[in-house]
Design an enzyme around this catalytic site. Structure first.
Site, PDB file in Angstrom:
ATOM      1  N   ASP A   1       0.838  -1.194   0.000  1.00 24.09           N
ATOM      2  CA  ASP A   1       0.000   0.000   0.000  1.00 24.09           C
ATOM      3  C   ASP A   1       0.878   1.252   0.000  1.00 24.09           C
ATOM      4  O   ASP A   1       2.022   1.223   0.473  1.00 24.09           O
ATOM      5  CB  ASP A   1      -0.902   0.037   1.237  1.00 24.09           C
ATOM      6  CG  ASP A   1      -1.888  -1.116   1.265  1.00 24.09           C
ATOM      7  OD1 ASP A   1      -2.198  -1.652   0.191  1.00 24.09           O
ATOM      8  OD2 ASP A   1      -2.337  -1.469   2.375  1.00 24.09           O
ATOM      9  N   MET A   2       0.334   2.343  -0.502  1.00 26.78           N
ATOM     10  CA  MET A   2       1.103   3.577  -0.616  1.00 26.78           C
ATOM     11  C   MET A   2       1.776   3.950   0.705  1.00 26.78           C
ATOM     12  O   MET A   2       2.958   4.315   0.730  1.00 26.78           O
ATOM     13  CB  MET A   2       0.195   4.731  -1.077  1.00 26.78           C
ATOM     14  CG  MET A   2       0.935   6.063  -1.198  1.00 26.78           C
ATOM     15  SD  MET A   2      -0.103   7.404  -1.841  1.00 26.78           S
ATOM     16  CE  MET A   2      -1.146   7.729  -0.412  1.00 26.78           C
TER      17      MET A   2
END
Length: 338
Positions: free
Chosen positions: A146-147
């Site tokens: 995830d970012m």
């Protein structure tokens, strides 16, 4: 090498903006820092007059032109972005193991066109030296983080290696371990969470635990490393190591919420108040360890990654509240805090 001319007209939104910021906001151009270098290189004009400073202000109605030098053999749709640093921990002619920084998106998505890990990999390797099984917009990508999750992940330099690494994940022999700080006192020293996970029917950005037949099985095991006593504003915290046997979207974050111990700092599945999250602006989730046998050479690769500064500092702030480390915590925590 070919030249590409990009022409921009300053509208109301750009009136009075710094030149480098105005250019960096355009989807046709690279990052703001790269645009600053373009200005220094003398390839940017305002109303046909060469721009001399990145801090120059553009005005409503100005016509800005940028001459880009484009590689003829780029080989794909992504613009190489050499300005994104790659923290490479292992590399040979077939694969890369790197530590991804928080805030970096793995591949292009709305709002992130040329500032992704994929753009950095294209700049580092070239399209011709990256696996394309995931498509031209995901070159080299084997699995995602995830970012706002940091830490170790793999990239493949050819299709054969990309498939081999993905097969290791499917066969559950690529050992991926994460560390997360969660809210509350986790009593067991270890445990297994097995559920189905599906996309939320109410919010398409969220995933949820589901018993729908179409949901996908998700298995996470955890080991408790350290516990921290409750304070006046919280019910305490627990530091866990999580082992992924499957790779579903947001899996650890969803599973931690499911057992009523959401990840600290998780704005999507946790508690939104900044103070309740030890002043963290992102989830406390870090891919700290990977281990696997190299599919081509047979070499056993085992790598660990210490916590980035903001997560390290959050743990340090809890030192006085520690209830002691478990036996596995005594082994792992010093590596995380190095």
């Amino acid at each position: 090498m070919a030249d590409k001319l990009v022409e921009l007209l300053v509208g109301l939104d750009g009136d009075g903006e710094r030149l480098d910021a105005f250019l960096g906001a355009s989807p046709e151009l690279p990052s703001r820092s790269a645009c600053a270098r373009l200005i220094e290189d003398g390839v940017v004009t305002i109303n046909l007059t060469a721009a001399t400073s990145k801090s120059e202000r553009v005005m409503l109605g100005d016509r800005v032109q940028v001459t880009l030098h484009v590689e003829d053999d780029a080989g794909g749709p992504l613009r190489p972005n050499p300005d994104i640093p790659l923290d490479i921990r292992f590399e040979d002619d077939r694969l890369i193991v790197l530590s991804k920084q928080a805030g970096l998106v793995c591949h292009p998505s709305p709002g992130h066109l040329d500032d992704t890990l994929a753009n950095a990999l294209v700049a580092h390797c070239g399209y011709e030296h990256l696996g394309m099984l995931q498509g031209e917009e995901r070159p080299g990508i084997v699995h995602r983080l995830d970012m706002d999750t940091s830490g170790l992940m793999l990239a493949a330099k050819d299709d054969e290696m990309q498939k081999a690494l993905q097969d290791l994940i499917r066969m559950r022999v690529l050992d991926r371990r994460y560390v997360t700080l969660v809210h509350g006192y986790v009593a067991p020293d270890e445990g297994t969470i097995t559920t189905g996970i599906a996309r939320s029917t109410r919010d398409r950005l969220r995933m949820m635990v589901s018993d729908d037949p179409l949901s996908r099985e998700a298995i996470t095991t955890f080991r408790t490393l350290e516990r921290f006593e409750a304070g006046r504003r919280d019910e305490g915290y627990s530091l866990l190591e999580c082992h992924l046997y499957t790779g579903r979207t947001h899996q650890i974050r969803v599973h931690m919420r499911h057992i009523a111990h959401p990840c600290v700092g998780d704005q999507l599945y946790g508690r939104g108040h900044y103070q309740d999250n030890l002043c963290l602006a992102r989830q406390f989730l870090h891919s700290w360890h990977v281990a696997f046998d190299h599919p081509a050479t047979g070499e056993h690769i085992s790598l660990g990654d210490h916590l980035p500064d903001e997560l390290h500092d959050a743990l340090v702030s809890l030192e006085d509240r520690s209830m002691g480390r478990t036996e596995v915590g005594k082994e792992i925590c010093p590596q995380l805090m190095a």
